[in-house]
Scaffold this active site. Structure first.
Site, PDB file in Angstrom:
ATOM      1  N   ARG A 109      -8.193   4.574  12.985  1.00 31.33           N
ATOM      2  CA  ARG A 109      -8.350   4.304  14.418  1.00 31.33           C
ATOM      3  C   ARG A 109      -7.580   5.387  15.153  1.00 31.33           C
ATOM      4  NH1 ARG A 109      -4.430  -1.096  14.910  1.00 31.33           N
ATOM      5  NH2 ARG A 109      -2.758  -0.240  13.650  1.00 31.33           N
ATOM      6  N   ASN A 147      -5.262   0.999  22.649  1.00 29.56           N
ATOM      7  CA  ASN A 147      -4.191   0.379  21.866  1.00 29.56           C
ATOM      8  C   ASN A 147      -3.265   1.461  21.334  1.00 29.56           C
ATOM      9  OD1 ASN A 147      -3.196  -2.171  20.505  1.00 29.56           O
ATOM     10  ND2 ASN A 147      -3.390  -0.815  18.741  1.00 29.56           N
ATOM     11  N   GLU A 148      -1.996   1.301  21.610  1.00 29.76           N
ATOM     12  CA  GLU A 148      -1.001   2.250  21.082  1.00 29.76           C
ATOM     13  C   GLU A 148      -1.503   3.695  21.080  1.00 29.76           C
ATOM     14  OE1 GLU A 148       0.425   0.789  17.288  1.00 29.76           O
ATOM     15  OE2 GLU A 148       1.807  -0.552  18.282  1.00 29.76           O
ATOM     16  N   CYS A 153      -4.592  16.122  18.809  1.00 34.13           N
ATOM     17  CA  CYS A 153      -5.824  16.715  18.299  1.00 34.13           C
ATOM     18  C   CYS A 153      -5.768  18.229  18.501  1.00 34.13           C
ATOM     19  CB  CYS A 153      -7.017  16.112  19.042  1.00 34.13           C
ATOM     20  SG  CYS A 153      -8.603  16.774  18.488  1.00 34.13           S
ATOM     21  N   GLU A 304       3.523  -7.053  21.332  1.00 40.46           N
ATOM     22  CA  GLU A 304       3.410  -7.410  19.912  1.00 40.46           C
ATOM     23  C   GLU A 304       4.780  -7.494  19.258  1.00 40.46           C
ATOM     24  OE1 GLU A 304       1.030  -4.773  17.545  1.00 40.46           O
ATOM     25  OE2 GLU A 304      -0.465  -4.504  19.108  1.00 40.46           O
ATOM     26  N   TRP A 312       3.356  -2.562   6.962  1.00 39.88           N
ATOM     27  CA  TRP A 312       3.245  -1.095   6.884  1.00 39.88           C
ATOM     28  C   TRP A 312       4.567  -0.402   6.653  1.00 39.88           C
ATOM     29  CZ3 TRP A 312       6.128   0.454  11.021  1.00 39.88           C
ATOM     30  CH2 TRP A 312       6.216  -0.444  12.103  1.00 39.88           C
ATOM     31  N   LYS A 353      -3.764  -7.459   5.759  1.00 41.80           N
ATOM     32  CA  LYS A 353      -3.848  -8.833   5.253  1.00 41.80           C
ATOM     33  C   LYS A 353      -2.480  -9.390   4.867  1.00 41.80           C
ATOM     34  CE  LYS A 353      -5.349  -7.625   0.545  1.00 41.80           C
ATOM     35  NZ  LYS A 353      -5.256  -6.158   0.776  1.00 41.80           N
ATOM     36  N   PHE A 354      -1.512  -8.509   4.639  1.00 47.24           N
ATOM     37  CA  PHE A 354      -0.173  -9.016   4.360  1.00 47.24           C
ATOM     38  C   PHE A 354       0.745  -8.900   5.575  1.00 47.24           C
ATOM     39  CE2 PHE A 354      -1.379  -8.094  -0.187  1.00 47.24           C
ATOM     40  CZ  PHE A 354      -1.610  -9.436  -0.483  1.00 47.24           C
ATOM     41  N   HIS A 355       0.150  -8.772   6.743  1.00 44.66           N
ATOM     42  CA  HIS A 355       0.939  -8.764   7.984  1.00 44.66           C
ATOM     43  C   HIS A 355       1.071 -10.199   8.472  1.00 44.66           C
ATOM     44  CE1 HIS A 355       2.278  -7.896  12.031  1.00 44.66           C
ATOM     45  NE2 HIS A 355       2.407  -6.626  11.708  1.00 44.66           N
TER      46      HIS A 355
HETATM   47  C1  GLA Z   1       0.362  -2.106  15.859  1.00 44.80           C
HETATM   48  C2  GLA Z   1      -1.033  -2.309  16.365  1.00 44.80           C
HETATM   49  C3  GLA Z   1      -1.659  -3.570  15.874  1.00 44.80           C
HETATM   50  C4  GLA Z   1      -1.302  -3.834  14.444  1.00 44.80           C
HETATM   51  C5  GLA Z   1       0.197  -3.869  14.312  1.00 44.80           C
HETATM   52  C6  GLA Z   1       0.665  -4.192  12.929  1.00 44.80           C
HETATM   53  O1  GLA Z   1       1.336  -2.465  16.733  1.00 44.80           O
HETATM   54  O2  GLA Z   1      -1.131  -2.268  17.758  1.00 44.80           O
HETATM   55  O3  GLA Z   1      -3.062  -3.429  16.015  1.00 44.80           O
HETATM   56  O4  GLA Z   1      -1.820  -2.833  13.642  1.00 44.80           O
HETATM   57  O5  GLA Z   1       0.688  -2.604  14.623  1.00 44.80           O
HETATM   58  O6  GLA Z   1       2.069  -4.186  12.865  1.00 44.80           O
HETATM   59 ZN    ZN Z   2      -9.628  17.500  20.341  1.00 48.63          ZN
END
Ligand code: GLA
Ligand code: ZN
Length: 669
Positions: A109, A147-148, A153, A304, A312, A353-355
């Protein structure tokens, strides 16, 4: 602009990833957990737009209807952080090119080139449709754009856009050559189209180093602006249809790539994602919160946090019982108006899945994590809206500046171990441990609000800063700065005429040389009272030009020359810390600063409890947090006050076990 009517309590919710049958069960469990808000549609682009000309909103409509029926506050994502597969297949140029020069394929992403007109066109179209459709829904309380935002690039598109950005900034090739000092190595440029992006194929080096910091710093500014333009485009698209709902995007604390002070000016409210590791000091977490509050000088959203565990990090410890609650109150204490989780239901596959999640894989409410979430939900519900919008008054400001962050960490020499955030944090930590509130402020902030302004490693002094700092100190302010300060201008060229350049007069010193110490080396500093401490990293060799020495080096050829100085300037003073003192010595210096400037902790006695104050309409709220592993006794000023979270009266015998929290509302102490 709409305001929050309660503390939002909820988080990322992805019913689109689950069969329809499970949604009712979700709602039942949310009610039980006191959840009142959901962040939806963060990663649903592929579902909403299955092909270039086809949009499908039925499912999202249903989700929105369901949450509206439940009177949830909906935080509406725009889904633009991950593009659909068909888009890449048809327009592969949308994918980013990385620092090594590799053009990416579909996958991951945050993988769209911010300067791709095709990406921009599709993103804008999608967001307009979302805003038109959901913008008037009274339950949509906030827009969560993308998102974040992150990464960078180095594609040809970006290269062209960089040239345009530079032309706009420098106007002439001569000005550009001068700013980047391109005569060095004869890299002089004759035409704009000779400019290339600074990655590993050109001026960039491994580990994010560079041969020409001037170019690389400008690239970072450009990249931050490019992503910010993406944000602004989506924001404006929303505003066309929705005049008064708050618009945010979730930030990441001290994340390096984006100049968040600049970003915050474009956002209605700051939100951020708090993911400390098992060994992150609480002072660092607190600093991040204060930085996020400082971006706009306003309360923020916690977009969040995990209710239990991440996936992660190298070691994803569980949050011990009570920790999630304590961490949530620390967040509210430092200025949050929302507590949101990633995520509400734990995903069945892929890398998260382990979050942790409010609803774990077992699928029921019979889990420790669920119970803790539900207990906190009830407490926050009972707290109501009394803390919304409250202030965090502070007498100390610490400067945080992304240009300085980038520039300092690009320097080749004198010491590779210099880390911007750690440098800032060691000062923050002193105040944190003393329970002295701090604002994190930008370089162009209003210093006059503070008794003390701390500016560690203020390496880059941009136009106007010298005057602003002199003016502040002249009028009675106290400035604390030190090594690696005042050295370069906004293009990373040295301020000639002696270090610390524009700070020389203000600090009353001249730094003639800068020695670097390897990790196994150290020197000592001796204070005027005879106390001696270790020092590391760097040693400025200082000549006094009006300042007095507070501590001298005790060895090396510069033994007996000043290491820490104080200069009176107008009605104020400047403290200059010319080396990295061990923690106790830094405390000794900052003790002198707080005494001199009459900065007071929130309570008179020392305690390992974290004490934070928020104020709103003449009421003082004191958060008392035990984020240590020990049981701590109550500071007596809090005895006989009522903890409004539990209704219990505190006594002089009250103790705080690890992760215990109390919240008091008092007129005064
Ligand atoms: C980030 C993302 C979320 C998710 C969390 C997991 O903050 O914004 O989509 O991936 O990490 O910790
Ligand atoms: Zn570019």
């Amino acid at each position: 602009m709409k305001k929050f009517r309660r503390i939002l309590y909820g988080g990322d919710y992805n019913p689109n990833q689950w069969p329809r049958e499970i949604w009712d069960e979700d709602i039942r469990l949310f009610r039980k957990a006191g959840i009142n808000s959901a962040t939806i549609n963060v990663f649903s682009w592929a579902k909403i737009q299955p092909s270039e000309h086809e949009y499908y909103f039925d499912e999202l409509d249903e989700i929105v209807e369901m949450l509206s029926r439940e009177k949830f506050d909906i935080v509406m994502g725009t889904s633009t952080a991950a593009m659909p597969a068909w888009m890449y297949k048809k327009y592969p140029e949308i994918a980013r090119t990385d620092y090594k020069g590799r053009r990416h394929k579909f996958g991951q992403r945050h993988n769209s080139c911010p300067n791709s007109l095709v990406y921009q066109k599709f993103a804008k179209r999608l967001v307009e449709k979302l805003a038109e459709r959901y913008g008037s829904n009274e339950h949509v309380t906030c827009w969560h754009v993308n998102n974040e935002y992150s990464g960078d690039c180095y594609c040809e598109n970006c290269e062209k856009a960089f040239r345009v950005w530079l032309k706009d900034k420098y106007k002439t090739i001569e000005a550009l050559n001068k700013a980047w000092n391109l005569e060095f190595w004869g890299h002089t440029i004759y035409d704009w189209d000779e400019i290339v992006l600074p990655n590993e194929l050109s001026e960039g080096l491994e580990n994010d180093k560079t041969a020409f910091a001037g170019i690389s710093i400008d690239y970072r500014r450009f990249n931050s602006d490019s992503l910010l333009n993406n944000f602004k485009m989506e924001r404006d698209a929303i505003r066309k249809y929705d005049p008064d709902t708050l618009i945010t995007t979730n930030l990441m604390g001290t994340y390096k790539n984006l100049d968040y002070f600049k970003w915050a000016k474009e956002m209605d409210i700051v939100s951020w994602d708090n993911y400390p590791s098992y060994d992150t000091p609480w002072s660092m977490v607190a600093m991040n919160h204060d930085l996020m509050r400082g971006l706009k000088g306003q309360p923020f959203m916690l977009m969040e946090q995990t209710p239990s565990q991440q996936n992660w990090q190298p070691y994803n410890s569980l949050k011990k019982p009570g920790l999630m609650r304590a961490q949530s109150y620390q967040t509210v204490a430092h200025g949050a108006d929302t507590i949101q989780f990633f995520q509400l239901r734990r995903s069945v596959g892929a890398c998260e899945k382990f979050h942790g999640a409010v609803i774990e894989h077992v699928g029921t409410e019979n889990t420790r994590v669920f119970r803790e979430v539900a207990e906190l939900g009830e407490e926050l519900h009972n707290l109501g809206d009394q803390l919304l919008g409250a202030d965090n008054p502070a007498q100390v400001g610490i400067i945080f500046d992304w240009d300085n962050y980038w520039a300092l960490e690009y320097t080749s020499g004198p010491n590779k171990d210099l880390k911007y955030v750690d440098q800032i944090h060691q000062y923050y930590r002193y105040f944190y441990e003393k329970n002295i509130p701090v604002d994190m402020i930008p370089v162009d902030g209003d210093f006059s609000k503070y008794k003390v302004v701390v500016a560690p490693v203020l390496y880059m002094i941009k136009d106007g800063m010298q005057e602003a700092l002199e003016n502040y100190v002249e009028n009675g302010g106290v400035l604390v700065t030190g090594f690696m300060s005042g050295l370069v201008d906004q293009s990373d060229n040295v301020h000639l005429g002696g270090y610390p350049g524009p700070l020389r007069k203000l600090a009353g010193i001249w730094v003639e040389e800068i020695d670097a110490l390897a990790p196994e080396q150290s020197n000592n500093i001796r204070f005027t009272d005879g106390m001696e401490y270790d020092c590391h990293l760097l040693c400025d060799i200082i000549h006094l030009e009006g300042a007095e020495s507070l501590a001298d080096y005790s060895s090396n050829f510069y033994a007996n020359s000043p290491a820490v100085t104080k200069n009176s300037f107008g009605q104020g003073a400047v403290y200059y810390v010319g080396t990295q003192p061990e923690q106790k010595a830094l405390e000794k210096i900052l003790d002198q600063v707080t005494v001199y400037s009459n900065v007071k902790p929130l309570i008179d006695i020392e305690t390992k409890l974290e004490i934070v104050r928020r104020t709103v309409s003449d009421k003082n709220y004191y958060f008392i947090l035990n984020l240590t592993n020990e049981t701590l006794s109550i500071p007596q000023v809090f005895a006989d006050k009522v903890d409004i979270l539990t209704g219990n009266k505190l006594t002089s015998q009250t103790t705080f076990a690890p992760y215990d929290v109390a919240l008091l509302c008092v007129d005064s102490l």
